[in-house]
Scaffold this motif. Structure first.
Motif, PDB file in Angstrom:
ATOM      1  N   SER A 189     -23.176 -57.733  72.363  1.00  0.00           N
ATOM      2  CA  SER A 189     -21.993 -57.679  71.496  1.00  0.00           C
ATOM      3  C   SER A 189     -22.062 -56.510  70.516  1.00  0.00           C
ATOM      4  O   SER A 189     -21.039 -55.896  70.213  1.00  0.00           O
ATOM      5  N   LYS A 190     -23.270 -56.188  70.045  1.00  0.00           N
ATOM      6  CA  LYS A 190     -23.419 -55.041  69.125  1.00  0.00           C
ATOM      7  C   LYS A 190     -23.057 -53.740  69.836  1.00  0.00           C
ATOM      8  O   LYS A 190     -22.348 -52.902  69.298  1.00  0.00           O
ATOM      9  N   THR A 191     -23.563 -53.581  71.062  1.00  0.00           N
ATOM     10  CA  THR A 191     -23.275 -52.375  71.843  1.00  0.00           C
ATOM     11  C   THR A 191     -21.780 -52.244  72.093  1.00  0.00           C
ATOM     12  O   THR A 191     -21.197 -51.177  71.884  1.00  0.00           O
ATOM     13  N   LEU A 192     -21.159 -53.334  72.517  1.00  0.00           N
ATOM     14  CA  LEU A 192     -19.730 -53.306  72.798  1.00  0.00           C
ATOM     15  C   LEU A 192     -18.955 -52.925  71.536  1.00  0.00           C
ATOM     16  O   LEU A 192     -18.048 -52.088  71.586  1.00  0.00           O
ATOM     17  N   CYS A 232     -10.388 -52.084  77.698  1.00  0.00           N
ATOM     18  CA  CYS A 232     -10.734 -50.897  78.503  1.00  0.00           C
ATOM     19  C   CYS A 232      -9.501 -50.029  78.748  1.00  0.00           C
ATOM     20  O   CYS A 232      -9.574 -48.807  78.639  1.00  0.00           O
ATOM     21  N   LEU A 233      -8.398 -50.657  79.078  1.00  0.00           N
ATOM     22  CA  LEU A 233      -7.169 -49.899  79.325  1.00  0.00           C
ATOM     23  C   LEU A 233      -6.671 -49.226  78.051  1.00  0.00           C
ATOM     24  O   LEU A 233      -6.269 -48.059  78.078  1.00  0.00           O
ATOM     25  N   THR A 234      -6.704 -49.938  76.946  1.00  0.00           N
ATOM     26  CA  THR A 234      -6.204 -49.396  75.679  1.00  0.00           C
ATOM     27  C   THR A 234      -7.055 -48.230  75.193  1.00  0.00           C
ATOM     28  O   THR A 234      -6.529 -47.209  74.749  1.00  0.00           O
ATOM     29  N   LEU A 235      -8.370 -48.390  75.273  1.00  0.00           N
ATOM     30  CA  LEU A 235      -9.268 -47.343  74.778  1.00  0.00           C
ATOM     31  C   LEU A 235      -9.573 -46.284  75.836  1.00  0.00           C
ATOM     32  O   LEU A 235     -10.268 -45.303  75.554  1.00  0.00           O
ATOM     33  N   ARG A 236      -9.071 -46.513  77.049  1.00  0.00           N
ATOM     34  CA  ARG A 236      -9.299 -45.586  78.171  1.00  0.00           C
ATOM     35  C   ARG A 236     -10.792 -45.320  78.366  1.00  0.00           C
ATOM     36  O   ARG A 236     -11.254 -44.168  78.368  1.00  0.00           O
ATOM     37  N   ILE A 237     -11.515 -46.430  78.542  1.00  0.00           N
ATOM     38  CA  ILE A 237     -12.967 -46.358  78.678  1.00  0.00           C
ATOM     39  C   ILE A 237     -13.385 -47.351  79.766  1.00  0.00           C
ATOM     40  O   ILE A 237     -12.863 -48.466  79.825  1.00  0.00           O
ATOM     41  N   PRO A 238     -14.284 -46.943  80.669  1.00  0.00           N
ATOM     42  CA  PRO A 238     -14.710 -47.863  81.726  1.00  0.00           C
ATOM     43  C   PRO A 238     -15.515 -49.037  81.156  1.00  0.00           C
ATOM     44  O   PRO A 238     -16.211 -48.908  80.154  1.00  0.00           O
ATOM     45  N   ALA A 239     -15.395 -50.174  81.805  1.00  0.00           N
ATOM     46  CA  ALA A 239     -16.085 -51.385  81.342  1.00  0.00           C
ATOM     47  C   ALA A 239     -17.599 -51.204  81.303  1.00  0.00           C
ATOM     48  O   ALA A 239     -18.254 -51.692  80.381  1.00  0.00           O
ATOM     49  N   ASP A 240     -18.172 -50.494  82.269  1.00  0.00           N
ATOM     50  CA  ASP A 240     -19.629 -50.320  82.264  1.00  0.00           C
ATOM     51  C   ASP A 240     -20.083 -49.541  81.027  1.00  0.00           C
ATOM     52  O   ASP A 240     -21.123 -49.827  80.455  1.00  0.00           O
ATOM     53  N   LEU A 253     -18.358 -49.500  78.106  1.00  0.00           N
ATOM     54  CA  LEU A 253     -18.092 -50.381  76.974  1.00  0.00           C
ATOM     55  C   LEU A 253     -19.178 -51.454  76.840  1.00  0.00           C
ATOM     56  O   LEU A 253     -19.568 -51.823  75.744  1.00  0.00           O
ATOM     57  N   LEU A 254     -19.703 -51.928  77.953  1.00  0.00           N
ATOM     58  CA  LEU A 254     -20.742 -52.962  77.933  1.00  0.00           C
ATOM     59  C   LEU A 254     -22.148 -52.394  77.771  1.00  0.00           C
ATOM     60  O   LEU A 254     -23.122 -53.132  77.692  1.00  0.00           O
ATOM     61  N   GLY A 255     -22.262 -51.069  77.753  1.00  0.00           N
ATOM     62  CA  GLY A 255     -23.560 -50.449  77.524  1.00  0.00           C
ATOM     63  C   GLY A 255     -24.369 -50.213  78.782  1.00  0.00           C
ATOM     64  O   GLY A 255     -25.564 -49.947  78.722  1.00  0.00           O
ATOM     65  N   PHE A 256     -23.737 -50.289  79.950  1.00  0.00           N
ATOM     66  CA  PHE A 256     -24.464 -50.097  81.203  1.00  0.00           C
ATOM     67  C   PHE A 256     -24.486 -48.650  81.659  1.00  0.00           C
ATOM     68  O   PHE A 256     -25.181 -48.312  82.601  1.00  0.00           O
ATOM     69  N   ALA A 257     -23.749 -47.788  81.001  1.00  0.00           N
ATOM     70  CA  ALA A 257     -23.647 -46.400  81.448  1.00  0.00           C
ATOM     71  C   ALA A 257     -24.547 -45.479  80.635  1.00  0.00           C
ATOM     72  O   ALA A 257     -24.324 -44.286  80.594  1.00  0.00           O
ATOM     73  N   VAL A 258     -25.560 -46.021  80.011  1.00  0.00           N
ATOM     74  CA  VAL A 258     -26.449 -45.203  79.190  1.00  0.00           C
ATOM     75  C   VAL A 258     -27.701 -44.835  79.976  1.00  0.00           C
ATOM     76  O   VAL A 258     -28.044 -45.487  80.953  1.00  0.00           O
ATOM     77  N   GLU A 259     -28.385 -43.784  79.537  1.00  0.00           N
ATOM     78  CA  GLU A 259     -29.599 -43.325  80.217  1.00  0.00           C
ATOM     79  C   GLU A 259     -30.681 -44.399  80.222  1.00  0.00           C
ATOM     80  O   GLU A 259     -31.300 -44.674  81.217  1.00  0.00           O
ATOM     81  N   SER A 260     -30.934 -44.978  79.060  1.00  0.00           N
ATOM     82  CA  SER A 260     -31.932 -46.051  78.996  1.00  0.00           C
ATOM     83  C   SER A 260     -31.213 -47.350  78.670  1.00  0.00           C
ATOM     84  O   SER A 260     -30.436 -47.414  77.718  1.00  0.00           O
ATOM     85  N   PRO A 261     -31.448 -48.396  79.457  1.00  0.00           N
ATOM     86  CA  PRO A 261     -30.730 -49.648  79.247  1.00  0.00           C
ATOM     87  C   PRO A 261     -31.106 -50.282  77.910  1.00  0.00           C
ATOM     88  O   PRO A 261     -32.194 -50.047  77.396  1.00  0.00           O
TER      89      PRO A 261
END
Length: 116
Positions: free
Chosen positions: A2-5, A53-61, A63-71
């Motif tokens: 929730s903090k990441t999101l 996601c649609l409003t902010l034009r950002i992919p869910a991955d 927004l959920l923190g899955f698209a970062v270099e280190s999980p």
């Protein structure tokens, strides 16, 4: 999670030059609820996540923190062991007990811990 999101949502909102009120209206939340989401105090429902996601034009991955270099640290936690299933069964049984029985059980556990 929730903090990441919340952090990612806030950053994307600011970059899109939107206010919390703007985003809340567009995704169908009260402004106060959206504020809690950005502060990392809650997670949205799946439909709300989709609208965010649609409003902010950002992919869910992202927004959920899955698209970062280190999980994130929570993603590195090993999966639950088999003993957890037994603990869950025990907890389901305890939840069905009367308060007086729970107190008695608690005292028994305290004695067993001292002996261990």
């Amino acid at each position: 999670m929730s903090k990441t999101l919340g952090e990612v949502a806030r950053t994307a909102r600011v970059q899109a030059r939107l206010t919390q009120v703007d985003v809340a209206e567009r995704i169908g939340l009260a402004t106060e609820v959206y504020g809690r989401l950005e502060r990392g105090l809650m997670l949205p429902s799946v439909p709300t996540l989709w609208r965010l996601c649609l409003t902010l034009r950002i992919p869910a991955d992202h927004l959920l923190g899955f698209a970062v270099e280190s999980p994130p640290q929570w993603a590195l936690t090993p999966p639950a062991e088999q003993d957890d299933a037994e603990v869950r069964r025990l907890m389901r049984s305890v939840r069905k007990l009367k308060a007086s029985h729970v107190r008695t059980l608690s005292l028994m556990v305290a004695v067993l811990r001292r002996e261990a």
